[in-house]
Design a protein around this motif. Structure first.
Motif, PDB file in Angstrom:
ATOM      1  N   ALA A 524       0.764  -1.316   0.064  1.00 37.46           N
ATOM      2  CA  ALA A 524      -0.119   0.111   0.010  1.00 37.46           C
ATOM      3  C   ALA A 524       0.810   1.342  -0.123  1.00 37.46           C
ATOM      4  CB  ALA A 524      -0.919  -0.008   0.973  1.00 37.46           C
ATOM      5  N   ASP A 525       0.379   2.133  -0.922  1.00 38.53           N
ATOM      6  CA  ASP A 525       1.051   3.801  -0.884  1.00 38.53           C
ATOM      7  C   ASP A 525       0.520   4.159   0.243  1.00 38.53           C
ATOM      8  OD1 ASP A 525       2.790   2.872  -2.838  1.00 38.53           O
ATOM      9  OD2 ASP A 525       1.543   4.056  -4.353  1.00 38.53           O
ATOM     10  N   ASN A 526       1.127   5.290   0.652  1.00 37.77           N
ATOM     11  CA  ASN A 526       0.485   6.160   1.742  1.00 37.77           C
ATOM     12  C   ASN A 526      -0.156   5.405   2.921  1.00 37.77           C
ATOM     13  OD1 ASN A 526       0.681   8.530   0.210  1.00 37.77           O
ATOM     14  ND2 ASN A 526      -1.088   7.672  -0.944  1.00 37.77           N
ATOM     15  N   GLU A 554      -2.726  -3.277  13.025  1.00 40.56           N
ATOM     16  CA  GLU A 554      -4.319  -3.670  13.232  1.00 40.56           C
ATOM     17  C   GLU A 554      -5.269  -2.991  12.140  1.00 40.56           C
ATOM     18  OE1 GLU A 554      -5.798  -4.576  17.268  1.00 40.56           O
ATOM     19  OE2 GLU A 554      -6.735  -2.651  16.668  1.00 40.56           O
ATOM     20  N   ASN A 555      -5.129  -1.763  11.786  1.00 40.07           N
ATOM     21  CA  ASN A 555      -5.838  -1.175  11.009  1.00 40.07           C
ATOM     22  C   ASN A 555      -5.679  -1.243   9.430  1.00 40.07           C
ATOM     23  OD1 ASN A 555      -7.757   0.002  12.983  1.00 40.07           O
ATOM     24  ND2 ASN A 555      -6.806   1.920  12.965  1.00 40.07           N
ATOM     25  N   TYR A 556      -4.580  -1.984   9.113  1.00 32.97           N
ATOM     26  CA  TYR A 556      -4.238  -2.170   7.918  1.00 32.97           C
ATOM     27  C   TYR A 556      -4.563  -3.525   7.455  1.00 32.97           C
ATOM     28  CZ  TYR A 556      -1.015  -3.241   3.883  1.00 32.97           C
ATOM     29  OH  TYR A 556      -0.507  -3.716   2.712  1.00 32.97           O
ATOM     30  N   ASP A 557      -3.955  -4.385   8.321  1.00 32.93           N
ATOM     31  CA  ASP A 557      -4.086  -5.905   8.021  1.00 32.93           C
ATOM     32  C   ASP A 557      -4.007  -6.604   9.379  1.00 32.93           C
ATOM     33  OD1 ASP A 557      -4.166  -8.543   7.245  1.00 32.93           O
ATOM     34  OD2 ASP A 557      -2.192  -8.629   6.036  1.00 32.93           O
ATOM     35  N   THR A 633      -0.326  -6.416  -5.992  1.00 30.79           N
ATOM     36  CA  THR A 633      -0.666  -5.758  -4.919  1.00 30.79           C
ATOM     37  C   THR A 633      -2.024  -6.164  -4.363  1.00 30.79           C
ATOM     38  OG1 THR A 633      -1.813  -4.203  -6.181  1.00 30.79           O
ATOM     39  CG2 THR A 633       0.461  -3.615  -5.804  1.00 30.79           C
ATOM     40  N   ALA A 634      -2.537  -7.275  -4.516  1.00 27.38           N
ATOM     41  CA  ALA A 634      -3.539  -7.726  -4.040  1.00 27.38           C
ATOM     42  C   ALA A 634      -3.598  -8.338  -2.528  1.00 27.38           C
ATOM     43  CB  ALA A 634      -4.383  -9.065  -4.868  1.00 27.38           C
ATOM     44  N   LYS A 635      -2.786  -8.776  -1.926  1.00 26.83           N
ATOM     45  CA  LYS A 635      -2.351  -9.199  -0.805  1.00 26.83           C
ATOM     46  C   LYS A 635      -2.086  -7.893   0.008  1.00 26.83           C
ATOM     47  CE  LYS A 635      -0.910 -14.240  -1.690  1.00 26.83           C
ATOM     48  NZ  LYS A 635      -0.055 -15.072  -1.259  1.00 26.83           N
ATOM     49  N   LEU A 636      -2.660  -7.697   1.317  1.00 28.54           N
ATOM     50  CA  LEU A 636      -2.047  -6.828   1.878  1.00 28.54           C
ATOM     51  C   LEU A 636      -0.864  -6.997   2.706  1.00 28.54           C
ATOM     52  CD1 LEU A 636      -5.355  -6.127   4.018  1.00 28.54           C
ATOM     53  CD2 LEU A 636      -4.373  -4.679   2.129  1.00 28.54           C
ATOM     54  N   THR A 637      -0.458  -8.136   3.214  1.00 28.14           N
ATOM     55  CA  THR A 637       0.937  -8.675   3.374  1.00 28.14           C
ATOM     56  C   THR A 637       1.474  -9.852   2.771  1.00 28.14           C
ATOM     57  OG1 THR A 637       0.197  -7.734   5.540  1.00 28.14           O
ATOM     58  CG2 THR A 637       2.220  -9.111   5.511  1.00 28.14           C
ATOM     59  N   ASP A 638       2.161  -9.838   2.032  1.00 30.45           N
ATOM     60  CA  ASP A 638       2.567 -10.942   1.021  1.00 30.45           C
ATOM     61  C   ASP A 638       4.103 -11.380   1.453  1.00 30.45           C
ATOM     62  OD1 ASP A 638       3.287 -12.475  -1.177  1.00 30.45           O
ATOM     63  OD2 ASP A 638       3.415 -10.911  -2.580  1.00 30.45           O
TER      64      ASP A 638
END
Length: 691
Positions: A524-526, A554-557, A633-638
């Motif tokens: 994710a950018d920004n 937590e609020n991202y992934d 970029t589909a996975k939040l944490t790859d």
């Protein structure tokens, strides 16, 4: 000290020794507050300097700064007149724990003769302007990202972090790198009903590709003259969300007239300010910061950029083409005209925060709701920016008009803007707010949607039950397209490459020369600080590393904490760490075992927090783009499976992928100053060893 923090990763130039070079406003103010300069040194963008700011604000985070201050072994404040404490974030919290925290801060202020403003006096940034701690031509910092707001009155306000605040308490100074400066020219005038909030939302959405990231902004042009101080404060406040480290307006007739009025106001309010010494009967009262002599000097000593001053970019906005704008949902950089937003029903509306709760804002909202009622099923929360503001709008009847319409009063403070107290957004709810941030999860549930708008649009939406413009603003016909332009005048990257070739590859004892690990990609950018470390935890000073590890990102992934491993090298997108100045955004990642973070680019404030706490950062746009192209970029944490060996000394990242040739990416090396801070366990330890 001027080059003590240099590194290849972060541009560093020595303070330039010349007889004279033209300076812009930012450079001039930095020159005023730089210390330990050699004769004839001229401060320019890119210089690392030691600064002794006029004042430093801490708020609810004062408790955490006290702990740092004590841990570095400081025996006393270098200058007790320099700090200001103002309690404003969690003022609705009446638990014994929070009240004890507030009492401890107040007692500490008293013991050290530091100016203190209790809960209820108002938001710290508003108090800093009202009481003259931020004053035209001064450098005033705060351990909070919205110190940019001081630029509305011509002060260079810029954020520092908690460790910096402790260092200033102990030594009177800290370090700063003078950023590239962008000139933003405002032409013509705003149409009736269009506000400073619409201006900054427009700028954030039109120039949303990091055009001003990590720069300082100087506003100029004939359009500036038509903006009153409260519009300027709102625009400067949200230059933070635009990505800038400061946003400064010129010191002009509008500024001087504002301070002429402030002298009269402060003459009346001095009796309720315990920080102002009582004057014996018969003796004339002279305010220590806002007085006739100082205001007259503003007129006599015109302070403006030199002819020929250097700017990195020149942006232009025609104010006459700005219309009421809506930002969101859940992003400041995505916006549209309110006229183009159709049938978005709301559950909650907010008129709170340091950007839009001043007297003119509340009057605008009162004019919209007077004689009407808040829509059924909508909750409309209102808080004044300060007790002074509330007293003013109470005297004019505007506060009562809001209450009569059904608004819910909150105490002067931050509250819902930072996800604290009454009225937070719940799962599935939609809110419209006159605050400055609508990051996912910031004002409540991550499953809610938040929009930003001007006070008048927020009030009209609360009455209507859906997002609309007030009837007083013409919204028929074609929506004007904001007329803008951008010219790049100088390259910010040239000095980086030149400097990189000159820095030694050697490492100091106990600093690792290499790190290895698997690349863990968060594309994710920004990615903002609320995503990295939620605001609801930020002012709980007793949260330790183990809890931080569980809630990081937590609020991202929500899965990040279970995916990350201590051996991973974390890879982020562009403008990583944008948002607030909360130190925990860096320390939470450290708690999760992250030792090295590589991104396309970083927020400068996040970068500062990371350096100060020993989280190593490197920038590699090429690596980030390659990962996004090949992994998506589909996975939040790859968990990529890509292995890397990073030479911290030579600035190389060698990446190995199964079945492919290794690829080497060039990044900036980590210079001696960063190595020293890392070996010391952070800036806190570094300062402790030197006082």
């Amino acid at each position: 000290m001027s080059n003590r923090y240099s590194s290849r990763t972060f541009r560093r130039m020595l303070a330039t020794a010349t007889a004279f070079q033209p300076q812009n406003m930012i450079e001039k103010i930095a020159q005023r507050y730089a210390v330990d300069l050699s004769p004839n040194q001229t401060i320019l963008s890119g210089d690392f300097v030691a600064i002794r700011p006029e004042h430093v604000l801490t708020h609810d985070n004062t408790g955490a700064v006290i702990s740092k201050f004590k841990s570095i072994g400081a025996a006393q404040f270098k200058n007790p007149r320099q700090p200001v404490f103002a309690l404003d974030h969690d003022v609705q919290n009446k638990t014994e724990k929070n009240l004890n925290k507030y009492a401890t801060i107040e007692a500490f202020a008293g013991e050290n003769k530091v100016d203190f403003y209790p809960a209820g006096r108002g938001i710290g940034h508003q108090v800093m302007v009202e009481e003259g701690y931020a004053f035209p031509g001064t450098l005033t910092v705060a351990s909070d990202s919205h110190s940019n707001m001081y630029g509305g009155i011509g002060s260079l306000g810029t954020p520092i972090v908690r460790t910096d605040a402790a260092a200033i308490w102990a030594t009177g100074q800290t370090w700063w790198q003078v950023p590239p400066v962008v000139k933003v020219e405002l032409k013509n005038q705003l149409a009736p009903g269009v506000t400073g909030k619409d201006v900054i939302i427009t700028l954030c959405s039109v120039f949303n590709k990091d055009e001003v990231l990590n720069t300082a902004i100087e506003f100029t042009g004939e359009g500036v003259q038509s903006l009153h101080i409260e519009d300027r404060l709102a625009i400067a406040n949200m230059t933070t969300e635009w990505g800038a480290l400061a946003g400064v307006f010129p010191i002009d007739d509008v500024t001087r007239e504002y301070y002429q009025k402030r002298i009269q106001v402060l003459e009346r309010t001095r009796f309720t300010n315990k920080n102002i010494e009582k004057v014996p009967a018969g003796q004339e009262f002279v305010h220590p910061r806002v007085n006739k002599e100082r205001v007259e000097q503003l007129a006599q000593n015109k302070f403006s950029p030199d002819h020929g001053a250097t700017y990195a970019k020149h942006l232009v906005l025609d104010l006459s083409t700005v219309s009421p704008y809506i930002s969101g949902p859940n992003s400041v950089k995505v916006a549209q005209s309110v006229q183009d937003l159709k049938d978005v029903k709301i559950n909650k509306a907010y008129l709170v925060s340091c950007v839009n709760s001043r007297a003119s804002d509340l009057r605008q909202a009162a004019a919209v709701v007077r004689g009407k009622k808040i829509a059924e099923g909508v909750e409309f929360y209102v808080a004044a920016a300060s007790s002074e503001v509330q007293a003013e709008v109470e005297s004019t009847g505007d506060w009562q008009a809001l209450m009569d319409a059904g608004a819910i009063a909150l105490p002067a403070g931050c509250g819902p803007c930072v996800g604290l107290g009454t009225g937070l957004l719940q799962d599935g709810e939609i809110g419209i707010s006159a605050t400055n941030r609508n990051f996912k999860g910031r004002m409540g549930s991550p499953k809610a949607l938040a929009y930003l708008a001007s006070p008048a649009v927020v009030a009209a939406s609360a009455i209507s039950g859906k997002i609309v413009a007030p009837s007083s603003i013409a919204t028929s016909g074609t929506v004007p397209i904001p007329k803008t332009s951008l010219i790049t005048l100088s390259s910010a990257s040239a000095s980086v490459n030149t400097e990189a070739a000159a820095v030694s590859d050697e490492t100091i004892p106990n600093f690792p020369s290499h790190m290895t690990g698997e690349l863990l990609f968060c594309p994710a950018d920004n990615l903002n600080t609320d995503g990295i470390y939620p605001g609801k935890y930020t002012y709980q000073d007793d949260i330790g590393p183990e809890t931080m590890r569980k809630v990081v990102m937590e609020n991202y992934d929500t899965q990040f904490a279970s995916i990350v491993k201590p051996s991973d090298i974390l890879i982020g997108g562009f403008n990583f760490g944008t948002g607030s100045s909360r130190e925990q955004a860096a320390t939470a990642l450290l708690s999760a075992g992250v030792k090295l973070l590589i991104a396309g680019s970083f927020s400068e404030t996040f970068k500062r927090n990371s350096i100060n706490n020993g989280l190593l950062l490197m920038e590699s746009p090429e690596l980030v783009r390659d990962l996004a192209a090949e992994r998506g970029t589909a996975k939040l944490t790859d968990r990529t499976g890509w292995k890397a060996t990073v030479s911290l000394a030579s600035g190389k990242v060698q990446v190995s992928r199964e079945g492919q040739e290794d690829k080497v990416y060039r990044v900036g090396s980590l210079g001696k100053s960063v190595q020293e801070i890392w070996v010391a366990g952070g800036l806190e330890g570094w300062v402790k060893g030197r006082i």
